[in-house]
Design a protein around this motif. Structure first.
Motif, PDB file in Angstrom:
ATOM      1  N   VAL A  89       0.837  -1.204   0.000  1.00 59.94           N
ATOM      2  CA  VAL A  89       0.000   0.000   0.000  1.00 59.94           C
ATOM      3  C   VAL A  89       0.870   1.251   0.000  1.00 59.94           C
ATOM      4  O   VAL A  89       0.540   2.258  -0.645  1.00 59.94           O
ATOM      5  N   ASN A  90       2.001   1.203   0.693  1.00 56.60           N
ATOM      6  CA  ASN A  90       2.905   2.350   0.661  1.00 56.60           C
ATOM      7  C   ASN A  90       3.500   2.557  -0.736  1.00 56.60           C
ATOM      8  O   ASN A  90       3.737   3.693  -1.157  1.00 56.60           O
ATOM      9  N   LEU A  91       3.727   1.464  -1.460  1.00 57.69           N
ATOM     10  CA  LEU A  91       4.250   1.572  -2.826  1.00 57.69           C
ATOM     11  C   LEU A  91       3.297   2.310  -3.755  1.00 57.69           C
ATOM     12  O   LEU A  91       3.721   3.022  -4.658  1.00 57.69           O
TER      13      LEU A  91
ATOM     14  N   ARG B 288       8.339  -0.592 -10.288  1.00 60.18           N
ATOM     15  CA  ARG B 288       7.352  -0.812 -11.350  1.00 60.18           C
ATOM     16  C   ARG B 288       5.926  -0.652 -10.810  1.00 60.18           C
ATOM     17  O   ARG B 288       5.078  -0.065 -11.475  1.00 60.18           O
ATOM     18  N   ILE B 289       5.683  -1.165  -9.621  1.00 63.08           N
ATOM     19  CA  ILE B 289       4.369  -1.023  -9.001  1.00 63.08           C
ATOM     20  C   ILE B 289       4.034   0.462  -8.815  1.00 63.08           C
ATOM     21  O   ILE B 289       2.923   0.910  -9.109  1.00 63.08           O
ATOM     22  N   SER B 290       4.990   1.230  -8.333  1.00 62.57           N
ATOM     23  CA  SER B 290       4.765   2.661  -8.129  1.00 62.57           C
ATOM     24  C   SER B 290       4.523   3.384  -9.447  1.00 62.57           C
ATOM     25  O   SER B 290       3.690   4.300  -9.532  1.00 62.57           O
ATOM     26  N   GLU B 291       5.229   2.982 -10.495  1.00 64.20           N
ATOM     27  CA  GLU B 291       5.020   3.588 -11.817  1.00 64.20           C
ATOM     28  C   GLU B 291       3.618   3.337 -12.324  1.00 64.20           C
ATOM     29  O   GLU B 291       2.968   4.228 -12.894  1.00 64.20           O
ATOM     30  N   VAL B 292       3.131   2.135 -12.145  1.00 57.39           N
ATOM     31  CA  VAL B 292       1.771   1.801 -12.562  1.00 57.39           C
ATOM     32  C   VAL B 292       0.768   2.648 -11.774  1.00 57.39           C
ATOM     33  O   VAL B 292      -0.195   3.181 -12.334  1.00 57.39           O
ATOM     34  N   ALA B 293       1.000   2.791 -10.468  1.00 56.87           N
ATOM     35  CA  ALA B 293       0.110   3.607  -9.649  1.00 56.87           C
ATOM     36  C   ALA B 293       0.104   5.068 -10.091  1.00 56.87           C
ATOM     37  O   ALA B 293      -0.934   5.723 -10.122  1.00 56.87           O
ATOM     38  N   ARG B 294       1.267   5.579 -10.478  1.00 61.81           N
ATOM     39  CA  ARG B 294       1.344   6.963 -10.951  1.00 61.81           C
ATOM     40  C   ARG B 294       0.547   7.141 -12.247  1.00 61.81           C
ATOM     41  O   ARG B 294      -0.060   8.185 -12.487  1.00 61.81           O
ATOM     42  N   SER B 295       0.539   6.125 -13.075  1.00 60.77           N
ATOM     43  CA  SER B 295      -0.170   6.228 -14.360  1.00 60.77           C
ATOM     44  C   SER B 295      -1.677   6.266 -14.195  1.00 60.77           C
ATOM     45  O   SER B 295      -2.389   6.634 -15.127  1.00 60.77           O
ATOM     46  N   LEU B 296      -2.173   5.921 -13.021  1.00 60.70           N
ATOM     47  CA  LEU B 296      -3.608   5.903 -12.794  1.00 60.70           C
ATOM     48  C   LEU B 296      -4.161   7.305 -12.542  1.00 60.70           C
ATOM     49  O   LEU B 296      -5.346   7.515 -12.597  1.00 60.70           O
ATOM     50  N   LYS B 297      -3.291   8.250 -12.255  1.00 69.68           N
ATOM     51  CA  LYS B 297      -3.710   9.630 -11.990  1.00 69.68           C
ATOM     52  C   LYS B 297      -2.975  10.568 -12.936  1.00 69.68           C
ATOM     53  O   LYS B 297      -1.796  10.389 -13.208  1.00 69.68           O
ATOM     54  N   PRO B 298      -3.650  11.587 -13.476  1.00 71.92           N
ATOM     55  CA  PRO B 298      -2.990  12.536 -14.350  1.00 71.92           C
ATOM     56  C   PRO B 298      -1.958  13.357 -13.620  1.00 71.92           C
ATOM     57  O   PRO B 298      -2.108  13.658 -12.429  1.00 71.92           O
ATOM     58  N   ARG B 299      -0.903  13.677 -14.308  1.00 76.25           N
ATOM     59  CA  ARG B 299       0.143  14.515 -13.709  1.00 76.25           C
ATOM     60  C   ARG B 299      -0.355  15.957 -13.582  1.00 76.25           C
ATOM     61  O   ARG B 299      -1.110  16.410 -14.376  1.00 76.25           O
TER      62      ARG B 299
END
Length: 250
Positions: free
Chosen positions: A145-147, A239-250
């Protein structure tokens, strides 16, 4: 306790603590201010609030859940405060620093949450193998969850998405799942609105609660499958964090 009661208790107590902290923040409001990924100033009140809400509700469902959530939230809070200026991230980085004789806040958090997971696992299961597997699941879920806590609402939203199906279970597992969902729902609007953030404290506490629900509701094969998946997630943390970032617009 019924699942409905756990859900309501977690949500109500989380909101109550959040309101109390905003009214009289210990140490003054400046201590609780941080910049988020977009450079906006937010507060950290949601972290201790969800920890308190999850501890109260999940701990009433099973003492082992209370132990895991409280310890994970405390370790995360220590990192939020003492490690605020440390840009280092990732298990391997903190372990490398430890090999060189430096005890980082991340290392304290890693070993503290791992120990708490094993203690909680010992309270949840009877056989030694199952105790260890439960501990891995609890600590691994806290780390996972922290990732994904990389954008507003991603951690709380992930916990709700993963915890809601667990509410259909009967018994203690369903009660603990309801507790973590209730606490997450209570802070999600403020998190998404970029007024507050759950920080390491909230992310680890919610993750530990989620992992406890999984541990309670699964036998050895289920524990083994979840433990393997969470260890793999830790290995591919970036990689997990990158996927999570892609779920929200910058």
């Amino acid at each position: 306790m019924s699942r409905r009661l756990c859900l309501g208790l977690a949500a109500a107590s989380t909101r109550a603590v959040l309101t109390a902290l905003r009214s009289r923040p210990p140490g003054g409001p400046d201590r609780w201010r941080r910049e988020n990924h977009a450079g906006r100033t937010v507060d950290l009140y949601a972290g201790p609030a969800v920890t308190a809400g999850a501890v109260l509700a999940a701990g009433r469902a099973h003492p082992g859940a209370g132990v895991a959530v409280l310890a994970a939230g405390a370790c995360g809070a220590y990192d939020d405060v003492a490690g605020a200026g440390d840009p280092r991230r990732g298990v391997s980085v903190h372990l490398a620093a430890l090999r060189e004789g430096e005890v980082t806040t991340g290392a304290v958090k890693l070993f503290g949450i791992s120990a708490a997971g094993l203690v909680a696992g010992a309270l949840l299961k009877e056989r030694t193998v199952d105790k260890v597997l439960a501990g891995v699941v609890i600590a691994g879920a806290a780390h996972f969850v922290n990732l994904v806590d990389v954008r507003p609402g991603t951690a709380a939203g992930t916990v709700i998405a993963l915890g809601a199906p667990g509410m259909v279970r009967g018994g203690v597992a369903g009660d603990v799942a309801a507790s973590v969902v209730g606490a997450s729902v209570a802070v999600l609007p403020g998190d998404l609105g970029e007024r507050t953030m759950i920080g390491d404290s909230g992310a680890h506490a919610l993750g530990a609660a989620l992992g406890t629900a999984v541990a309670i509701g699964n036998g050895r094969l289920g524990l083994l499958a979840h433990a393997g998946a969470l260890v793999a997630a830790a290995a591919y943390g970036e990689r997990i964090s990158e996927v999570a970032r892609s779920l929200k617009p910058r």
